[in-house]
Design a protein around this motif. Structure first.
Motif, short mmCIF file in Angstrom:
data_model
loop_
_atom_site.label_atom_id
_atom_site.label_comp_id
_atom_site.label_asym_id
_atom_site.label_seq_id
_atom_site.Cartn_x
_atom_site.Cartn_y
_atom_site.Cartn_z
N GLN A 170 -8.44 6.52 5.68
CA GLN A 170 -9.28 6.26 4.51
C GLN A 170 -8.46 5.71 3.34
OE1 GLN A 170 -12.71 6.53 3.67
NE2 GLN A 170 -12.89 6.39 5.89
N ALA A 171 -7.16 6.01 3.34
CA ALA A 171 -6.29 5.49 2.28
C ALA A 171 -5.65 4.17 2.67
CB ALA A 171 -5.21 6.52 1.96
N GLY A 172 -5.98 3.66 3.85
CA GLY A 172 -5.44 2.38 4.29
C GLY A 172 -4.26 2.49 5.23
N GLY A 173 -3.95 3.71 5.69
CA GLY A 173 -2.85 3.93 6.62
C GLY A 173 -3.32 4.04 8.06
N ALA A 174 -2.52 4.69 8.88
CA ALA A 174 -2.83 4.79 10.30
C ALA A 174 -2.21 6.06 10.87
CB ALA A 174 -2.31 3.56 11.06
N ALA A 175 -2.68 6.45 12.06
CA ALA A 175 -2.13 7.64 12.74
C ALA A 175 -2.31 7.47 14.24
CB ALA A 175 -2.82 8.91 12.26
N THR A 176 -1.26 7.78 14.99
CA THR A 176 -1.28 7.63 16.44
C THR A 176 -0.46 8.74 17.08
OG1 THR A 176 -0.66 6.16 18.29
CG2 THR A 176 0.72 6.08 16.34
N ASP A 177 -0.70 8.97 18.37
CA ASP A 177 0.16 9.92 19.10
C ASP A 177 1.31 9.18 19.78
OD1 ASP A 177 -1.02 8.60 21.24
OD2 ASP A 177 -1.78 10.42 22.22
N GLY A 178 1.44 7.89 19.48
CA GLY A 178 2.45 7.05 20.09
C GLY A 178 1.86 6.09 21.10
N PRO A 236 -7.59 15.84 10.86
CA PRO A 236 -7.97 15.70 9.44
C PRO A 236 -7.00 14.85 8.64
CG PRO A 236 -7.24 17.95 9.96
CD PRO A 236 -7.42 17.24 11.25
N LEU A 237 -5.70 14.97 8.93
CA LEU A 237 -4.74 14.16 8.19
C LEU A 237 -4.83 12.69 8.59
CD1 LEU A 237 -1.68 16.58 8.11
CD2 LEU A 237 -3.51 16.26 6.42
N ALA A 238 -5.19 12.44 9.86
CA ALA A 238 -5.41 11.06 10.30
C ALA A 238 -6.58 10.43 9.56
CB ALA A 238 -5.65 11.02 11.81
N MET A 239 -7.64 11.21 9.36
CA MET A 239 -8.79 10.68 8.62
C MET A 239 -8.40 10.32 7.19
SD MET A 239 -12.53 12.44 7.94
CE MET A 239 -13.86 11.50 7.16
N ILE A 240 -7.60 11.19 6.56
CA ILE A 240 -7.15 10.91 5.20
C ILE A 240 -6.27 9.66 5.17
CG2 ILE A 240 -5.60 11.76 3.38
CD1 ILE A 240 -6.74 14.57 4.02
N ALA A 241 -5.34 9.56 6.12
CA ALA A 241 -4.46 8.40 6.17
C ALA A 241 -5.25 7.11 6.34
CB ALA A 241 -3.44 8.54 7.31
N VAL A 282 -16.96 14.79 9.48
CA VAL A 282 -17.74 14.55 8.27
C VAL A 282 -16.82 14.39 7.08
CG1 VAL A 282 -19.42 15.57 6.67
CG2 VAL A 282 -19.74 15.80 9.15
N ALA A 283 -15.77 15.20 7.04
CA ALA A 283 -14.84 15.19 5.92
C ALA A 283 -13.55 15.87 6.36
CB ALA A 283 -15.43 15.90 4.71
N ALA A 284 -12.51 15.70 5.55
CA ALA A 284 -11.23 16.33 5.81
C ALA A 284 -10.48 16.44 4.49
CB ALA A 284 -10.41 15.52 6.82
N GLY A 285 -9.53 17.37 4.45
CA GLY A 285 -8.77 17.49 3.22
C GLY A 285 -7.65 18.50 3.34
N GLY A 297 -15.19 10.13 3.87
CA GLY A 297 -15.46 8.83 4.48
C GLY A 297 -15.66 7.72 3.48
N TYR A 298 -15.45 8.02 2.19
CA TYR A 298 -15.60 7.00 1.14
C TYR A 298 -14.38 7.04 0.23
CZ TYR A 298 -20.45 7.08 2.74
OH TYR A 298 -21.57 7.03 3.52
N GLY A 299 -13.21 6.88 0.81
CA GLY A 299 -11.99 6.90 0.04
C GLY A 299 -11.38 8.31 -0.04
N VAL A 300 -10.16 8.36 -0.55
CA VAL A 300 -9.41 9.61 -0.67
C VAL A 300 -9.21 9.92 -2.15
CG1 VAL A 300 -7.24 10.80 -0.12
CG2 VAL A 300 -8.22 9.16 1.51
N HIS A 301 -9.49 11.16 -2.53
CA HIS A 301 -9.45 11.54 -3.94
C HIS A 301 -8.65 12.83 -4.10
CE1 HIS A 301 -12.73 8.67 -3.83
NE2 HIS A 301 -13.39 9.49 -3.03
#
Length: 324
Positions: A285-293, A278-283, A157-160, A175-179
């Motif tokens: 939402q900010a236009g980045g990405a996250a993977t385990d490889g 949670p950090l992947a969700m933030i990334a 639902v959210a992360a931070g 889910g609507y941008g990072v603030h």
């Protein structure tokens, strides 16, 4: 010149966002109010840690087998006490607790949240006055306790997170941008610092513990070598030993943080539910990405609440390099 523009407090920002969603119940706004309280309490502990003898270890080990710092234990208690007997949280998972905890029996319904937390990230930095932080992940409670606490990151639902440094900063996404918000000690409130943060698509920072280089698989070594090749750069190495401190910089400047699998520890070090996801969700939402490889972090199906995962997180360009 002083800033004479009216300051947008966290509560006002949340209320205005809530008005944009006619079906909103106010539950998330009240939850974030509690998160703000948690941040203020832990921030105060951090500022007075050396004076009040809060540096050092308790002598106990947590479920991870790691030595518990005094502030690890205090941080965990602050989170649990903040969510006890409130109507928006029913379950809490913490790095410092072996199993999920029902914080109020009457709350474990589909109207309450399951919250995952790393109460004090980077606790090894406490004794040397380094930057540390807290991470939280929010899910709706669905079905059983196990089903609620072991959901994919994509179902958050959210992360931070909060960072306790020269300033206390709170960053979140629903889910609507990072603030991001900074704690103004003169009024005791978090005030808006950046709305709708956008991570650069490509950066010039890489952050990793190069002391572990010889423990990594060849792919992770080649990935690291690429950042030190002038043909691909220039890149600067930034590594503090605190995940949040390094990621916060990358969120604004671009680049990549990574903690890969090791030959003798293929599961990685970082915890999936309350660090990576949670950090992947933030990334994202900010236009980045996250993977385990190999796989998008947000799509990993957890096996247990303390599951570990390799992590590559940051700008799309640098994260795509590991896939290549």
């Amino acid at each position: 010149m002083p800033n004479r523009n009216p300051r947008m407090t966290l509560n006002r920002f949340l209320v205005e966002r809530q008005r944009q969603h006619p079906n909103a119940t106010g539950r998330f706004t009240r939850f974030m109010g509690q998160i703000g309280t948690v941040a203020k309490i832990i921030s105060n502990y951090m500022r007075r840690a050396a004076i009040e003898g809060l540096i050092g270890q308790t002598g106990d080990a947590n479920v991870q087998g790691e030595q518990v710092k005094i502030l690890d234990d205090l941080g965990n208690r602050v989170f649990v006490e903040a969510f006890e007997y409130v109507d928006m949280v029913g379950m809490i998972v913490s790095e410092e607790m072996e199993s999920a905890r029902s914080v109020e029996a009457d709350n474990t319904s589909d109207k309450s949240y399951a919250v995952m937390v790393d109460p004090v990230d980077g606790s090894s930095n406490i004794d040397v006055n380094g930057i540390i932080g807290s991470i939280f992940s929010v899910h709706d409670i669905i079905g059983t306790a196990k089903e609620s606490c072991q959901q994919k990151g994509a179902e958050q639902v959210a992360a931070g997170y909060m960072i306790y440094g020269p300033s206390t900063v709170l960053v979140y996404t629903a889910g609507y941008g990072v603030h991001s918000f900074v704690l103004d000690h003169t009024i005791g409130e978090f005030v808006l610092m950046h709305a709708s943060i956008t991570m650069p698509e490509r950066g010039n920072i890489f952050s990793a513990n190069l002391g572990n280089y010889n423990k990594w698989h060849t792919g992770a070594q080649r990935y690291t070598d690429a950042f030190m090749d002038e043909a691909n750069g220039p890149y600067s190495l930034r590594y503090s030993g605190a995940l949040l401190a390094d990621l916060h910089q990358i969120l604004h400047r671009g680049g990549v943080y990574y903690y890969p699998a090791e030959i003798e520890r293929p599961e990685g070090k970082l915890r999936l539910l309350y660090e990576c996801a949670p950090l992947a969700m933030i990334a994202e939402q900010a236009g980045g990405a996250a993977t385990d490889g190999h796989k998008r972090i947000m799509e990993i199906d957890p096996d247990n609440i303390h599951q570990r995962s390799p992590l590559f997180i940051g700008s799309k360009h640098e994260v795509a390099m590991i896939q290549d």
